[in-house]
Design a protein around this motif. Structure first.
Motif, short mmCIF file in Angstrom:
data_model
loop_
_atom_site.label_atom_id
_atom_site.label_comp_id
_atom_site.label_asym_id
_atom_site.label_seq_id
_atom_site.Cartn_x
_atom_site.Cartn_y
_atom_site.Cartn_z
N ASP A 251 0.65 -1.03 0.12
CA ASP A 251 -0.04 0.03 0.12
C ASP A 251 0.75 1.32 0.20
O ASP A 251 0.45 2.38 -0.43
CB ASP A 251 -1.00 -0.02 1.20
N ASP A 252 2.10 0.97 0.53
CA ASP A 252 2.87 2.25 0.53
C ASP A 252 3.41 2.79 -0.88
O ASP A 252 3.36 3.73 -1.18
CB ASP A 252 4.13 2.08 1.47
N ALA A 254 1.59 2.17 -3.40
CA ALA A 254 0.60 2.57 -4.23
C ALA A 254 0.17 3.88 -3.81
O ALA A 254 0.06 4.91 -4.73
CB ALA A 254 -0.66 1.93 -3.72
N ARG A 255 0.65 4.43 -2.43
CA ARG A 255 0.40 5.63 -2.07
C ARG A 255 1.64 6.78 -3.04
O ARG A 255 1.21 7.73 -3.47
CB ARG A 255 0.57 6.12 -0.89
N ILE A 256 2.87 6.11 -2.92
CA ILE A 256 3.60 6.89 -3.64
C ILE A 256 3.42 7.08 -5.15
O ILE A 256 3.63 8.39 -5.61
CB ILE A 256 5.13 6.26 -3.55
N VAL A 257 2.99 6.06 -5.94
CA VAL A 257 2.56 6.23 -7.22
C VAL A 257 1.50 7.10 -7.28
O VAL A 257 1.60 8.05 -8.29
CB VAL A 257 2.10 4.62 -7.82
N ARG A 258 0.70 7.11 -6.43
CA ARG A 258 -0.66 8.09 -6.69
C ARG A 258 -0.04 9.57 -6.43
O ARG A 258 -0.47 10.47 -7.22
CB ARG A 258 -1.47 7.80 -5.48
N ARG A 259 0.75 9.70 -5.50
CA ARG A 259 1.19 11.20 -5.09
C ARG A 259 2.21 11.52 -6.27
O ARG A 259 1.79 12.58 -6.93
CB ARG A 259 2.23 11.01 -3.93
N ALA A 260 2.89 10.72 -6.94
CA ALA A 260 3.77 10.99 -8.01
C ALA A 260 2.99 11.36 -9.19
O ALA A 260 3.15 12.25 -9.92
CB ALA A 260 4.73 9.93 -8.42
N GLY A 342 7.56 -4.32 5.33
CA GLY A 342 6.75 -4.62 6.48
C GLY A 342 6.44 -3.31 7.49
O GLY A 342 7.12 -2.56 7.22
N GLY A 343 5.93 -3.58 8.57
CA GLY A 343 6.08 -2.44 9.70
C GLY A 343 4.56 -1.89 9.61
O GLY A 343 3.91 -2.09 8.59
N PRO A 344 4.42 -0.63 10.48
CA PRO A 344 3.10 -0.09 10.50
C PRO A 344 3.00 1.04 9.31
O PRO A 344 3.96 1.14 8.83
CB PRO A 344 3.26 0.57 11.79
N ALA A 345 1.87 1.45 9.26
CA ALA A 345 1.51 2.26 8.06
C ALA A 345 2.28 3.66 8.60
O ALA A 345 2.40 4.04 9.87
CB ALA A 345 0.02 2.52 7.84
N THR A 346 2.60 4.55 7.43
CA THR A 346 3.02 5.96 8.07
C THR A 346 1.91 6.50 8.79
O THR A 346 0.93 6.81 8.47
CB THR A 346 3.32 6.80 6.51
N ALA A 352 -4.69 0.94 4.59
CA ALA A 352 -5.21 0.12 3.28
C ALA A 352 -5.30 1.25 2.29
O ALA A 352 -6.08 2.22 2.55
CB ALA A 352 -6.60 -0.38 3.60
N PHE A 353 -4.86 1.06 1.14
CA PHE A 353 -4.90 1.92 0.00
C PHE A 353 -6.37 1.76 -0.64
O PHE A 353 -6.78 0.50 -1.06
CB PHE A 353 -3.82 1.56 -1.07
N ALA A 354 -6.99 2.82 -0.87
CA ALA A 354 -8.53 2.63 -1.63
C ALA A 354 -8.33 3.24 -2.93
O ALA A 354 -8.24 4.59 -2.77
CB ALA A 354 -9.37 3.24 -0.79
#
Length: 820
Positions: A251-252, A254-260, A342-346, A352-354
């Motif tokens: 999911d991280d 995915a968020r990076i690609v969305r941001r970019a 792994g590890g906790p979300a930022t 979870a990426f929606a």
């Protein structure tokens, strides 16, 4: 100024980019190729099985081809397990349709009646999801081909074996040998996005070469506007693909690609708005030339050269935007190549990426979701239709089928099902009257053109299987590849394929093809008439629902911006909200475009202007969301965003928005917009948004006079419960209200300078009092209550208001509130 002439290699690369840009993710190409491979290989498998078992191969091969086409092009599940389940359901539904046809085969009246029941059920089951959409199509096609192939009851066991062989082979081919890799689809979508960015850069270069006011300049500007919409659609498709299984590592990523992608879209939009003279600099033009050629390393290098050598603001701004584009591309490239972590979300981001939109076979969804919401609105306060979209369409299809059977049977007792097929398909993938009429018209036109092509081509090719079969497969490829671009072209290739198929069967005649055209015209016209007369879904009503959805998404985004301004820090919800607004914009444009032309073909300017305003609002909202990240909002900024959110929410709820409401917000934001820094940029975007909103919100003077609105916040910035009192200069109490859960209040007072007193409902914060200019439509900056002081200072309160309030009089946004 030197202008380079493109070489043959440059032209070839640009042609490739245009091809890639036209098909995000190459979804249409890959789907068509997979379908043709599935059909061709299934024909071979069925031929081998028929030869081995000693049965005539014609019926098995035709049924196998139908199963392969439905299975390879109609399965929309995101996982292989889901695709396998849907394939099994498809086989069972086809066999059920065939079984019904064979059971009533000897009774013509029962056969015709069962046909109506089958089409009703095939459409009605769509309410249960995409899997049942496929099952409905399978049941209909099973019944149809049982009639087309003149199957007999004793043939059912053999037919079941043929269908099972086809399903097993297609399952092996599509799930094991040629599986769809969601990560590869995402990479191709990003490549298509890059190609569209390159096309925008080339259009900006072409635009600079035309003088203002010329026809060439107007065409280039129209192309630029169209490309901006296509870039936004490509970004939205990427966002939807990010939500598919195994598209990215986690999911991280995915968020990076969305941001970019989000940053790249904003940067290229700004780059297309370069001021006059910005491209007079050779270095600045070289930046766009490198971007147009897709040379990203050169883009960064030449942008740095502009920053080092050029002092003019226009070229330097262009260089900044180009650098943002190059950095964004590097970010999404790195995110796609990163291993899962792994590890906790930022902190501040959801675990979870929606995705903002659910893709339909790799493409943006059609209008069914909006029309479904029209008939079954989620808001309990809005009246709901008695019939859902699927039930309405099932009734429409049943009526159209009954009429098509009667009229088609009058033309031909043997081929009446062509009219039924035309009427049925008119309601597949459509949700409004305009869409149904358009599809039926395109089917008629495509059949007419295909008829001419088949009559000319069949005598030339002859009945040789080795010649005709490749032509049939090429026709299937052309139909499946082009159907999203032009339904008429798809039907042209389908008609061409049928002509060659009849040639193989030895039944091709010109009269037969003319009869097909007549039946198709009858079915199409019946479908159009039924869509208009029986339980119609008006296009204008659907477009209004889409506009309401756009405003709802805008209100949600503005509310998120308001919260982000009061709690500065990372907020992924901003980009997610902006993408949800883009999804709503796509629906608005999709349903609004049919209304841009009247029945006589002239342009409906009001509708065009409305859609243009929707596009502009979405663009400013996108930039507003980006500007709000990490900015601590001033009382004027938070008050303006909160008021805009409230106005859009009022419009969604059907409450009148008086004229001038957006202008009041704009007046509040003028002061902050004149400053510097990120807060000023945010105020400018909010002001531009407020300037565009009246075209979507304001309903004139029919509603009540607008109130003075504001909001009370505590010392920590959170909404505060308080009592708000307004007193005129003579000491008379004009209005007294309590704040809502969000700290908001609205008072109705005559225009003038009055004393505004805010008394907190709980002990702790100090009261507030100040003379301010109030009146209908005024938007106040947020009232921020101060922390208590050791020695309270009494606030003078005119007689008649009650016990005096004690506490400092805090000046809030004095420069933004006009005093008398």
């Amino acid at each position: 100024m030197q202008r380079t002439v493109p070489t043959a290699s440059d032209r070839l690369l640009r042609a490739r980019d245009r091809f890639v840009a036209s098909d995000p993710g190459l979804v249409r190409l890959v789907s068509a190729v997979r379908a043709v491979l599935a059909i061709a290989s299934t024909l071979g498998v069925e031929y081998l099985v028929a030869t081995t078992t000693g049965t005539p191969p014609l019926v098995p091969m035709m049924l196998g081809a139908v199963v392969a086409m439905l299975a390879s092009f109609g399965i929309f599940d995101a996982t292989r397990a889901g695709q396998a389940v849907t394939l099994c359901f498809l086989a069972l539904s086809m066999l059920a349709g065939m079984g019904v046809a064979l059971l009533v085969d000897r009774n013509r009246l029962a056969s015709l009646t069962a046909f109506v029941v089958v089409v009703f059920v095939a459409v009605w089951v769509r309410r249960f999801g995409l899997r049942y959409f496929v099952c409905g199509m399978g049941g209909f096609m099973g019944y149809f081909f049982a009639l087309f192939l003149s199957l007999r009851p004793e043939m059912l066991p053999g037919v079941a074996f043929v269908v099972a062989v086809a399903i097993v082979w297609v399952m092996l081919l599509t799930l094991v040998l040629l599986p769809i890799r969601n990560d590869r689809v995402l990479r191709r979508m990003l490549r298509s996005f890059e190609a569209r960015l390159a096309g925008l850069a080339g259009t900006v270069l072409a635009l600079d070469g035309h003088a203002p006011g010329t026809a060439e300049r107007e065409r280039a500007e129209a192309r630029l506007a169209s490309l901006l919409v296509r870039v936004n659609e490509a970004a939205l498709v990427i966002d939807g693909q990010l939500g598919t299984p195994a598209a990215v590592a986690d999911d991280d990523a995915a968020r990076i690609v969305r941001r970019a992608v989000f940053d790249a879209e904003l940067a290229v939009t700004a780059l297309t708005r370069v001021g006059p003279g910005a491209l007079d600099c050779d270095d600045a033009r070289a930046v766009l030339t490198a971007l147009h050629g897709g040379r990203w390393d050169a883009v960064r290098e030449r942008a740095g050269r502009v920053a080092d050598r050029v002092a003019a603001p226009g070229p330097r701004r262009l260089a900044v935007d180009a650098t943002v584009l190059a950095d964004a591309r590097a970010d999404w490239t790195a995110a796609l190549g990163a291993a899962p972590e792994g590890g906790p979300a930022t902190v501040g981001e959801a675990a979870a990426f929606a995705p903002a939109v659910q893709l339909f076979a790799g493409n943006l969804p059609g209008s069914a979701g909006t029309v479904t919401r029209l008939h079954r609105p989620p808001d309990p306060g809005r009246p709901a239709s008695r019939l859902s979209l699927t039930t309405r369409q099932a009734v429409q299809v049943a009526v159209a089928t009954a009429v098509a059977i009667a009229v088609g049977d009058a033309l031909s007792e043997q081929r009446y099902y062509w009219a039924v097929l035309a009427a049925f398909i008119a309601f597949t993938g459509t949700a409004t009257v305009a869409e149904t009429v358009r599809k039926a018209a395109h089917r008629i036109v495509g059949t007419m053109i295909g008829l001419v092509g088949a009559i000319a081509l069949v005598p030339v090719l002859g009945p040789d299987v080795a010649v005709v079969l490749p032509v049939i497969l090429l026709s299937i490829f052309g139909a499946l590849y082009l159907f999203r671009l032009s339904y008429a072209l798809m039907i042209f290739f389908i008609t061409l394929m049928l002509g060659e198929l009849y040639a193989l069967l030895g039944t091709f005649t010109v009269d037969l093809m003319v009869l097909r055209l007549e039946e198709t015209v009858v079915g199409g016209l019946i479908g159009c008439a039924v869509s208009v007369l029986v339980l119609p879904t008006r296009t204008r009503s659907a477009a209004e629902e889409a506009r309401r959805g756009l405003l709802d998404a805008l209100a949600e985004l503005l509310g998120t911006v308001d919260r982000a301004l009061r709690r500065p820090g990372p907020c992924e919800d901003l980009r997610a909200g902006a993408r949800a607004l883009d999804a709503a914009l796509h629906q608005t444009l999709l349903l609004g475009r049919p209304l841009t032309r009247t029945w006589l073909g002239s342009t409906h300017r009001d509708v065009v202007h409305g859609l243009t305003a929707c596009t502009a609002v979405a663009e400013h909202a996108r930039r507003l969301a980006r500007s709000a990240e990490g900015v601590s909002g001033t009382p004027a900024l938070t008050a303006g965003c909160a008021r805009l959110a409230q106005l859009t929410a009022d419009a969604v709820a059907g409450r009148p928005v008086p004229e001038g409401s957006c202008a009041a917000v704009l007046d509040l934001l003028i002061g902050p917009a004149g400053g510097t820094g990120r807060g000023a940029a945010l105020a400018r975007e909010a002001g531009l948004l407020a300037a565009e909103l009246p075209a979507l919100l304001e309903t004139g003077d029919d509603g009540p006079a607008p109130a003075t609105v504001g909001r009370v916040r505590g010392p920590d910035g959170a909404p505060a419960a308080a009592t708000v009192t307004v007193v005129d200069g003579a000491g008379r109490q004009l209005d007294r209200v309590t704040t809502g859960d969000d700290g908001g209040f609205a008072v109705r007072v005559p225009a003038g300078t009055h004393l505004l007193v805010v008394a907190p409902a709980v002990a702790g914060p100090a009261p507030f009092g100040e003379h301010v200019h109030l009146g209908p439509g005024t938007v106040l900056p947020d009232v921020v209550l101060a922390a208590p002081v050791a020695r309270p200072v009494p606030v003078p309160v005119p007689a008649g208001v009650g016990a005096p309030l004690r506490g400092p009089a805090r000046a809030v946004g004095r420069a933004c509130v006009r005093h008398a």
